[in-house]
Design an enzyme around this catalytic site. Structure first.
Site, PDB file in Angstrom:
ATOM      1  N   GLU A 219       0.820  -1.217   0.000  1.00 38.59           N
ATOM      2  CA  GLU A 219       0.000   0.000   0.000  1.00 38.59           C
ATOM      3  C   GLU A 219       0.856   1.269   0.000  1.00 38.59           C
ATOM      4  OE1 GLU A 219      -4.154  -1.499   1.950  1.00 38.59           O
ATOM      5  OE2 GLU A 219      -2.768  -0.556   3.316  1.00 38.59           O
TER       6      GLU A 219
ATOM      7  N   ARG B  56       5.353  -8.077   7.994  1.00 38.16           N
ATOM      8  CA  ARG B  56       3.965  -8.331   7.594  1.00 38.16           C
ATOM      9  C   ARG B  56       3.865  -8.906   6.179  1.00 38.16           C
ATOM     10  NH1 ARG B  56       0.308  -3.931   7.631  1.00 38.16           N
ATOM     11  NH2 ARG B  56      -1.350  -4.917   8.818  1.00 38.16           N
TER      12      ARG B  56
ATOM     13  N   ASP C 231      -8.704  -8.915   3.898  1.00 38.19           N
ATOM     14  CA  ASP C 231      -8.492  -7.828   4.855  1.00 38.19           C
ATOM     15  C   ASP C 231      -9.552  -7.751   5.950  1.00 38.19           C
ATOM     16  OD1 ASP C 231      -7.419  -5.656   6.037  1.00 38.19           O
ATOM     17  OD2 ASP C 231      -7.706  -4.269   4.378  1.00 38.19           O
TER      18      ASP C 231
ATOM     19  N   GLU D 128     -12.706  -1.974  12.125  1.00 38.07           N
ATOM     20  CA  GLU D 128     -12.678  -1.238  10.861  1.00 38.07           C
ATOM     21  C   GLU D 128     -13.790  -1.684   9.922  1.00 38.07           C
ATOM     22  OE1 GLU D 128      -8.995  -1.618   8.690  1.00 38.07           O
ATOM     23  OE2 GLU D 128      -9.810  -0.621   6.919  1.00 38.07           O
TER      24      GLU D 128
ATOM     25  N   TRP E 279      -9.581  -1.896  -4.658  1.00 39.46           N
ATOM     26  CA  TRP E 279     -10.210  -1.273  -3.492  1.00 39.46           C
ATOM     27  C   TRP E 279     -11.705  -1.042  -3.758  1.00 39.46           C
ATOM     28  CZ3 TRP E 279      -5.928   2.981  -2.331  1.00 39.46           C
ATOM     29  CH2 TRP E 279      -4.829   2.359  -1.726  1.00 39.46           C
TER      30      TRP E 279
HETATM   31  C1  BDP Z   1      -6.298  -1.963   5.917  1.00 42.83           C
HETATM   32  C2  BDP Z   1      -6.582  -0.590   6.419  1.00 42.83           C
HETATM   33  C3  BDP Z   1      -5.412   0.335   6.293  1.00 42.83           C
HETATM   34  C4  BDP Z   1      -4.188  -0.325   6.909  1.00 42.83           C
HETATM   35  C5  BDP Z   1      -3.950  -1.658   6.245  1.00 42.83           C
HETATM   36  C6  BDP Z   1      -2.808  -2.448   6.873  1.00 42.83           C
HETATM   37  O1  BDP Z   1      -7.683  -0.077   5.700  1.00 42.83           O
HETATM   38  O2  BDP Z   1      -5.734   1.534   6.932  1.00 42.83           O
HETATM   39  O3  BDP Z   1      -3.069   0.485   6.779  1.00 42.83           O
HETATM   40  O4  BDP Z   1      -5.079  -2.460   6.390  1.00 42.83           O
HETATM   41  O5  BDP Z   1      -3.099  -3.406   7.575  1.00 42.83           O
HETATM   42  O6  BDP Z   1      -7.280  -2.798   6.447  1.00 42.83           O
HETATM   43  O7  BDP Z   1      -1.649  -2.144   6.659  1.00 42.83           O
END
Ligand code: BDP
Length: 687
Positions: A272, A305, A345, A373, A524
């Site tokens: 990301e 990660r 996610d 979230e 997304w």
């Molecule tokens: C997603 C979130 C984002 C996080 C990302 C992560 O929307 O804000 O930065 O995961 O885990 O679920 O790095």
């Protein structure tokens, strides 16, 4: 004189009243026992950690004397660093034995928990050893005190006032964690600001670490992989560049000089938009090992990660596996790969990530999201223990039947130098810590499961309710049922039958299955995930589709890949299913979808009803808080149902069965609902 007396009396009454009000604002979490006892407690070793254990018992234990004993290594070897035994009789004397001071602390909290939940027995003979060595909360807290995906106010860490001013909440937070066995905190967001590694911020981190230490809570930091460049002024952050290697070595040395028991680093790299070793043509292993080598002399670890995916043609759910499996066996023994529970996610329901078990020679840990979230923020009551356990108990078949995610990660089936489990924290500076009184249960449940994943969701709910509210059975039974029903309710009204990621763009609150944002990343967009068309709905991940099923060990690859055998609660995760396809209930997919959403709304109303019946068992303040949140939850459930059914109906062209409630919204109006995360938090969305 009389006047003075009256004023004093009035003052006292006021203090008593305000104390009473404060006492039930949720700030005391599950640690509400009075600290007025005067127990006799002795210890055969003195230290800051033992002192906490002694004080907790002295002020809360109402039984016979307690002896805290660090026993010789040969007698307690099996207990490890954190384990303990409780033995004796509450009426005549109790001994807590451990190999280390931390074990004594956890033993003390165990004894107090038995007392607080009314579970003391005459003959105590308990041995506890945690399932994971590292039981950690990941805070996605930014240095400006905003919290990424945080719904309980601002960050607990008052960076601007540290290190000189120490909030009393640091110790309260550490104590709460210790009471449930959590032994580590990553203080800052995985989208890490390099500033955290400056001397100025490290001095602040040191101050926090000092407060946490007597509670056995270690501090860890998220680091930005580009730090040597952005902070150190080097031309690059290439993990094979000698200068970069030296920069990290120096930085690690600097950290340990300040914080000798520092835990290590958490890294989000090449994910990301974050920088990482791939920026220099290197692998995740190159990056992780470079940091691991720097930390090794101090016994620090790297949690690297696996949350990686790029906007390519490849199914997002497959990408972490594709990137990490070829690197299996290439990581140092102080690196552990941190994998989200599902392959996409933190959705209300996902299958487990196929990486669990697939990395045969690499240490793996699970990352759960405690903050909600994707589960209605701190507005919805969703008890997450069933979700956590669903993943932990999933059989990967990696080492044959019985290779659950829990056993793969806790060292049972794969010997590991480091075992760990992480939860993305749901805390903030709101008075009740988590924004919703019942969200505290998710913090509690994460800690308890990290200690022992064999506890049932029901046991954990039972403990938590007794300590947080009352032990009255007339309260406990229905409140427990309400908690245990809440996760399936949420799945039903948000995303039944394996639907996923059909939230509003970015805010991740509320439905927007139609979501398509020109210029935004396709992976997304909700439409990427549900793939609705006139034939049906769902993501085809079978051999005929993205073939994500092939990442699972047999027989799961076949089961998931076969529409007739795929568990129906994951059906639309793995298959594109015709609207008229007949499900086990005898209903067509379309009808079943309608019934599930409708059931979700009814379940949300049932949560409301169940809570309203409990009014007389709960203090007025917390009762009203929860009641108003449940109203939002039900309103949202109706919104979800209407939005999803009306939108999917534009494809199915089938009628909504007449025996379910009619939609009360118009699709055109729902299309216009647009809000940011902040709007959603203020509940001022218009629908
Ligand atoms: C997603 C979130 C984002 C996080 C990302 C992560 O929307 O804000 O930065 O995961 O885990 O679920 O790095």
């Amino acid at each position: 004189m009389k006047k003075l007396l009256l004023l004093t009396l009035l003052g006292l009454v006021f203090v008593a009243l305000s104390f009473h009000m404060r006492a039930e604002d949720g700030s005391r979490l599950w640690l509400r026992a009075d600290a007025t006892a005067q127990a006799k407690v002795t210890a055969n070793k003195q230290s800051a950690i033992v002192a906490v254990a002694v004080k907790e018992l002295q002020t809360q234990w109402r039984g016979a004397p307690v002896q805290l004993k660090i026993a010789r290594a040969k007698d307690t070897q099996a207990l490890g660093k954190d384990g303990y035994t409780l033995a004796g009789n509450p009426q005549t004397g109790v001994t807590i034995t451990a190999a280390g001071e931390q074990g004594l602390l956890y033993g003390a909290y165990h004894l107090l928990r038995l007392q607080a939940t009314g579970a003391l027995t005459e003959n105590l003979r308990i041995t506890e050893i945690p399932k994971y060595q590292v039981r950690i909360l990941d805070h996605w807290d930014n240095l400006d005190r905003s919290i990424e995906r945080g719904y309980a106010g601002r960050s607990l860490w008052e960076w601007e006032r540290l290190p000189d001013t120490i909030s009393p909440r640091y110790a309260e937070y550490a104590r709460a964690n210790a009471s449930i066995g959590i032994n580590g905190s990553v203080l800052n967001n995985v989208n890490a600001n390099p500033q955290i590694l400056t001397p100025e911020y490290l001095a602040k981190v040191k101050a926090i670490a000092g407060i946490f230490r007597p509670y056995g809570l270690k501090v860890y930091l998220s680091v930005n992989f580009a730090s040597p460049k952005t902070l150190g002024g080097l031309p690059d952050a290439d993990p094979l560049n000698k200068e970069v290697i030296q920069w990290w070595k120096n930085k690690v040395k600097e950290i340990y000089a300040l914080i000798p028991d520092f835990g290590g680093f958490l890294v989000k790299a090449n994910s990301e938009g974050q920088s990482g070793p791939q920026d220099y043509g290197r692998t995740h292993a190159d990056g992780a090992n470079m940091l691991a080598d720097a930390l090794k002399p101090y016994k620090g670890i790297v949690m690297w990660r696996a949350f990686v995916y790029s906007p390519t043609k490849e199914d997002r759910a497959k990408q972490a596996y594709q990137e990490f499996v070829p690197l299996d066996g290439k990581f140092r023994d102080n690196v552990i790969i941190q994998i989200k529970n599902g392959p996409v996610d933190f959705q209300p329901r996902e299958p487990f990530s196929p990486l669990f078990g697939a990395l045969q020679h690499t240490q793996e840990m699970i990352e759960f999201q405690v903050t909600q979230e994707y589960l209605g923020f701190s507005n919805h009551l969703v008890y997450l223990a069933p979700l956590f356990k669903e993943t932990l108990e999933s059989d990967t078949y990696a080492n044959g039947p019985g290779s659950t995610v829990a056993k793969i990660t806790d060292g049972t089936l794969r010997p590991a130098k480091v075992t760990a489990i992480a939860g993305v924290a749901n805390t903030g500076d709101s008075t009740n810590w988590c924004g919703h009184h019942f969200a505290q249960a998710n913090w509690y449940a994460f800690g308890r499961l990290a200690w022992n994943h064999e506890l049932t969701s029901e046991q954990i709910a039972d403990e938590w309710l007794r300590m947080t509210f009352t032990a009255d059975e007339n309260f406990i039974r229905p409140a427990k049922e309400l908690m245990l029903a809440s996760r399936e309710a949420c799945v039903d009204y948000m995303m039944p039958l394996g639907l996923h990621h059909i939230f509003s763009f970015n805010a991740h609150y509320g439905p927007q299955p139609w979501g398509f944002y020109p210029g935004g990343r396709l992976d997304w967009m909700p439409v990427y995930y549900h793939k609705a068309d006139t034939i049906g709905v769902g993501f085809d991940r079978t051999g005929a589709g993205s073939d994500a099923v092939s990442q699972y060990f047999p027989p799961l690859n076949e089961i998931y890949g076969d529409i007739a055998r795929c568990p129906e609660n994951l059906l639309l995760w793995f298959h594109h299913v015709a609207w008229t396809y007949k499900l086990k209930s005898g209903n067509t997919l379309w009808d079943e979808l309608c019934y599930r959403y409708d059931r979700g709304v009814r379940e949300a109303r049932d949560l409301q009803k169940a809570w309203d019946r409990l009014e007389h068992y709960v203090d007025a303040e917390r009762f009203a808080d929860v009641q108003s949140k449940l109203q939002i939850q039900t309103k949202d459930a109706v919104w979800w149902k209407d939005a999803c059914l009306l939108y999917f109906q534009t494809f199915s062209k089938l009628p909504i069965p007449y025996d379910i409630e009619r939609p009360i919204h118009k699709l055109d109006d729902l299309y216009r609902v647009w809000f940011t995360q902040e709007d959603a938090l203020r509940n001022n969305y218009k629908h």
